[in-house]
Scaffold this motif. Structure first.
Motif, short mmCIF file in Angstrom:
data_model
loop_
_atom_site.label_atom_id
_atom_site.label_comp_id
_atom_site.label_asym_id
_atom_site.label_seq_id
_atom_site.Cartn_x
_atom_site.Cartn_y
_atom_site.Cartn_z
N ASP A 114 0.70 -1.18 0.12
CA ASP A 114 0.05 -0.06 0.06
C ASP A 114 0.85 1.24 -0.14
O ASP A 114 0.53 2.26 0.69
CB ASP A 114 -1.05 0.21 1.06
N GLU A 167 -4.84 6.64 -5.33
CA GLU A 167 -5.90 5.86 -4.41
C GLU A 167 -7.46 6.06 -4.72
O GLU A 167 -8.15 5.68 -3.71
CB GLU A 167 -5.68 6.56 -3.02
N PHE A 222 -4.21 1.26 -4.50
CA PHE A 222 -4.32 0.73 -3.18
C PHE A 222 -5.21 1.52 -2.34
O PHE A 222 -5.57 2.65 -2.89
CB PHE A 222 -2.86 0.78 -2.59
N GLN A 223 -5.41 1.36 -1.15
CA GLN A 223 -6.50 2.19 -0.35
C GLN A 223 -5.89 3.32 0.07
O GLN A 223 -4.67 3.41 0.17
CB GLN A 223 -6.69 1.12 0.87
#
Length: 527
Positions: A38, A429, A448-449
């Motif tokens: 991440d 994101e 990714f988050q």
């Protein structure tokens, strides 16, 4: 060569790669994001023959370290007892909703250039439908007049008349007032390729040249360094020479009135005004006789006090040489054009539909906030203190406005002055689309988050719109894009499937069915 930012952080087999689009300028280069745990580890170019081919500039490759940097905002901040302190999203939304209701229609929204099309569409929808105001703008340059002027009314587009790939096929390229290698690196590369491999003639005109910096002047056949503020006089002088020479192609325009208006713009007088030698002007005019020709104008032009006059004069130059619609005035930010398409303008709804009751533009909103007559200011992804041409006005506006909200990635100078700071997700994101300077709509995908409690801008706007109106909120960028395609004619052909990996040109870019127009422009001396 090994990237210093990437070295010792990961091995190639540790990485997950996600396709995306660069956010550092309006060219819209296709890139690959390499991610581990991440966190963004490196950026590489992705093939797209219509935009960046297989290249990316240094700024695009090494300029995204902020995405996983230590300064990212990870939770909302509210001002209490003079200091910004962390709060929950529930408290932030309550504070935001209360101040929106208290301010009524005395709310202004500024931003858009960093935000995706989906973010921008919901931002203007929130302001117009949820609050009832059209005090909306995404423009931070000096010109903030009617959005149909100076480009659309005459040329039928709002940014570029050529595609990026078409620039490489021109025989003559006139670059005016642009540090192109910094402002538009891929346009710079295309123009250099046209010179290097196709023998194109390049004319470069600027009010300055920075020593020891790569520039169009390094390979241009003609370089004109004129006195600042004399762009209109320069263009009129070139027009005078071209019209007097009798060697212009039949461009289908009657230039008689234009020629009469330029009778005093002799090489000698133009040289006196611009600081150039008559011989330079004659040589430059000779270069402009070779077709096809395109003009690329840069920041010096767009930030000029007489920007509409320069565009009109360039239009005359292109019309008499038979290249009427090859004018290119690209924006500077990654989604400058998309923000305008989505209705982030005071006088137009999405798709440039004129409004009967326009709102205030950026300058007017800042002046109203500085005077205390605008009760609330919402800034989404625009560091106005750093980028606006009048930083003093921005600081006064932020200090005197009753309530300031900022959506941001880091605690910028603008965010530091806010009463409420909302942490936004970066381009790595969230999902969505950007529209580059040529009108190509391209998708970004979530790699990714989001960091901490950061949220995509579209989600913040959707949730607040639902709180204010009771409407069901949008649940994904895909559903918002479907709404855009259904309600904005320019984007009727834009779907996730059509955009694919390399993007799709929105509707009107190739609709050049307008007749060439001549509009005499007189030079106005700068004070």
């Amino acid at each position: 060569l090994t990237s210093r930012n990437y070295r010792f952080h990961a091995r190639p087999w540790d990485l997950v790669t996600c396709p995306s689009v660069c956010s550092k300028c309006s060219n819209g280069c296709n890139i690959k994001l390499d991610v581990r745990m991440d966190a963004l580890q490196r950026v590489n170019a992705r093939l797209n023959e219509e935009v960046n081919e297989e290249w990316t500039c240094d700024r695009g490759k090494f300029g995204h370290d902020y995405v996983s940097g230590p300064n990212r905002l990870k939770q909302p901040l509210a001002r209490k007892n003079g200091a910004l302190v962390p709060v929950s999203w529930a408290e932030a939304y309550t504070l935001l909703r209360e101040n929106l209701r208290r301010a009524g229609k005395s709310v202004g929204g500024i931003g858009g250039a960093r935000c995706t099309n989906e973010d921008n569409f919901l931002f203007q929808k929130l302001l117009r439908q949820g609050i009832g105001t059209s005090h909306i703008d995404s423009r931070t340059g000096r010109y903030q007049g009617p959005s149909a002027a100076p480009l659309y009314n005459r040329f039928g587009f709002h940014s570029m008349g050529s595609t990026i790939a078409q620039l490489e096929k021109m025989q003559t390229l006139f670059v005016l007032g642009a540090d192109l290698q910094e402002e538009q690196p891929i346009l710079f590369l295309r123009i250099r390729k046209a010179w290097r491999f196709r023998g194109a003639k390049v004319l470069f005109a600027s009010d300055h040249i920075t020593p020891d910096v790569t520039s169009v002047s390094d390979f241009a056949e003609g370089t004109l360094v004129y006195k600042p503020g004399t762009e209109v006089a320069l263009i009129n002088g070139l027009l005078h020479i071209l019209l007097a020479g009798g060697r212009l192609p039949d461009a289908g325009v009657d230039a008689g009135a234009l020629q009469k208006s330029l009778v005093k713009c002799t090489p000698e007088k133009t040289a006196k005004i611009t600081g150039l030698a008559p011989e330079q002007l004659l040589a430059a005019a000779e270069m402009l006789l070779q077709n096809p020709m395109a003009v690329v104008a840069g920041r010096t032009v767009t930030e000029h006090a007489h920007y509409p006059d320069i565009v009109a004069a360039l239009g005359n130059l292109l019309a008499v040489t038979g290249n009427s619609f090859q004018l290119n005035v690209p924006g500077l930010e990654c989604n400058t054009l998309g923000a305008m398409d989505m209705g982030m303008l005071p006088d137009c709804a999405p798709g440039y539909v004129p409004l009967q009751q326009p709102g205030m533009n950026t300058q007017q909103m800042l002046e109203a906030a500085a005077e205390g007559t605008l009760q609330m200011l919402w800034v989404a992804g625009a560091d106005l203190v750093q980028k606006y041409h009048d930083a003093t006005l921005v600081k006064r506006a932020l200090q005197n406005c009753s309530f300031v909200v900022v959506n941001e990635l880091e605690l910028t100078e603008t965010a530091q002055q806010a009463d409420l700071v909302l942490p936004a997700a970066s381009m790595a994101e969230k999902e969505g689309t950007y529209t580059n300077c040529e009108g190509r709509v391209q998708r970004i995908l979530r790699a990714f988050q989001p960091q901490g409690e950061a949220r995509p801008d579209w989600m913040i706007f959707a949730e607040m719109l639902a709180m204010l109106t009771g409407q069901a909120p949008a649940f994904s960028p895909r559903s918002i894009l479907c709404e855009i395609a259904a309600s904005v004619p320019l984007y009727q052909n834009v779907t996730p499937k059509a955009a694919g990996q390399n993007g799709v040109l929105r509707a009107y870019l190739t609709n050049h069915d307008r007749k060439p127009i001549l509009a005499p422009v007189e030079y106005v001396a700068e004070n």
